[in-house]
Write a protein that holds these residues in place. Structure first.
Motif, PDB file in Angstrom:
ATOM      1  N   GLN A   1       0.851  -1.185   0.000  1.00 22.18           N
ATOM      2  CA  GLN A   1       0.000   0.000   0.000  1.00 22.18           C
ATOM      3  C   GLN A   1       0.887   1.235   0.000  1.00 22.18           C
TER       4      GLN A   1
ATOM      5  N   VAL B   1      -0.368   4.571  -0.278  1.00 23.19           N
ATOM      6  CA  VAL B   1      -1.044   5.704   0.355  1.00 23.19           C
ATOM      7  C   VAL B   1      -1.692   5.214   1.643  1.00 23.19           C
ATOM      8  N   GLU B   2      -1.566   6.031   2.676  1.00 22.36           N
ATOM      9  CA  GLU B   2      -2.185   5.647   3.929  1.00 22.36           C
ATOM     10  C   GLU B   2      -3.692   5.805   3.811  1.00 22.36           C
ATOM     11  N   PRO B   3      -4.436   4.965   4.419  1.00 21.91           N
ATOM     12  CA  PRO B   3      -5.900   5.087   4.337  1.00 21.91           C
ATOM     13  C   PRO B   3      -6.397   6.344   5.068  1.00 21.91           C
ATOM     14  N   ARG B   4      -7.524   6.836   4.592  1.00 27.84           N
ATOM     15  CA  ARG B   4      -8.125   8.020   5.206  1.00 27.84           C
ATOM     16  C   ARG B   4      -8.602   7.701   6.609  1.00 27.84           C
ATOM     17  N   PRO B   5      -8.548   8.699   7.476  1.00 28.22           N
ATOM     18  CA  PRO B   5      -9.071   8.446   8.813  1.00 28.22           C
ATOM     19  C   PRO B   5     -10.588   8.287   8.759  1.00 28.22           C
ATOM     20  N   SER B   6     -11.125   7.635   9.705  1.00 30.19           N
ATOM     21  CA  SER B   6     -12.563   7.357   9.704  1.00 30.19           C
ATOM     22  C   SER B   6     -13.396   8.554  10.168  1.00 30.19           C
ATOM     23  N   ARG B   7     -12.796   9.528  10.783  1.00 29.21           N
ATOM     24  CA  ARG B   7     -13.558  10.692  11.234  1.00 29.21           C
ATOM     25  C   ARG B   7     -13.733  11.681  10.076  1.00 29.21           C
ATOM     26  N   PRO B   8     -14.844  12.451  10.066  1.00 26.69           N
ATOM     27  CA  PRO B   8     -15.064  13.428   8.989  1.00 26.69           C
ATOM     28  C   PRO B   8     -14.151  14.635   9.152  1.00 26.69           C
ATOM     29  N   ILE B   9     -13.761  15.195   8.028  1.00 25.04           N
ATOM     30  CA  ILE B   9     -12.898  16.373   8.024  1.00 25.04           C
ATOM     31  C   ILE B   9     -13.805  17.604   8.161  1.00 25.04           C
TER      32      ILE B   9
END
Length: 131
Positions: free
Chosen positions: A2, A4-12
């Motif tokens: 992988q 790219v690191e995965p997006r965080p689960s919290r909304p921006i």
């Protein structure tokens, strides 16, 4: 693998400050570029061509009372009597006022009677007197 690191689960969170700045700049732009009144069609009631610059006699002062009668020259009379006396005196323009307790119907009857006889009427309604 992988890359790219995965997006965080919290909304921006959306930052509102730049949006408010843009809206303010647009508001100022439109305020400065917009005309509030149509200056090309500004109408002024300033027709003085038929009047003489020489001051003449003051206009007769008529006062409509609460009982529907009209006071003129210290006399109280009915509107139809007043119109005939004004016609006999050759008066074509008057100032009309009311007392504070004059009903609108009485004022309207006198005003329409004067207008029907082609007497120019300048009028104002008095404010009711407060105790």
């Amino acid at each position: 693998m992988q890359l790219v690191e995965p997006r965080p689960s919290r909304p921006i969170p959306i930052r509102i400050t730049p949006l408010i700045d843009v809206v303010f700049i647009l508001l100022v732009f439109f305020m400065l570029t917009t005309r509030l009144l149509p200056v090309d069609y500004l109408e002024l009631a300033n027709n003085t061509s038929s009047r003489s610059p020489v001051t003449g006699d003051p206009l007769p002062e008529l006062t409509v009372t609460a009982d529907g009668k009209v006071q003129w020259q210290g006399q109280s009379m009915a509107p139809d009597q007043l119109v005939s006396k004004l016609g006999d005196a050759g008066i074509t323009e008057v100032n009309l006022a009311t007392t504070g307790d004059t009903p609108l119907g009485a004022f309207t009857r006198v005003l329409s009677g004067l207008t029907a006889q082609n007497i120019d009427t300048h009028w104002k309604r008095a404010k009711p007197q407060t105790p």
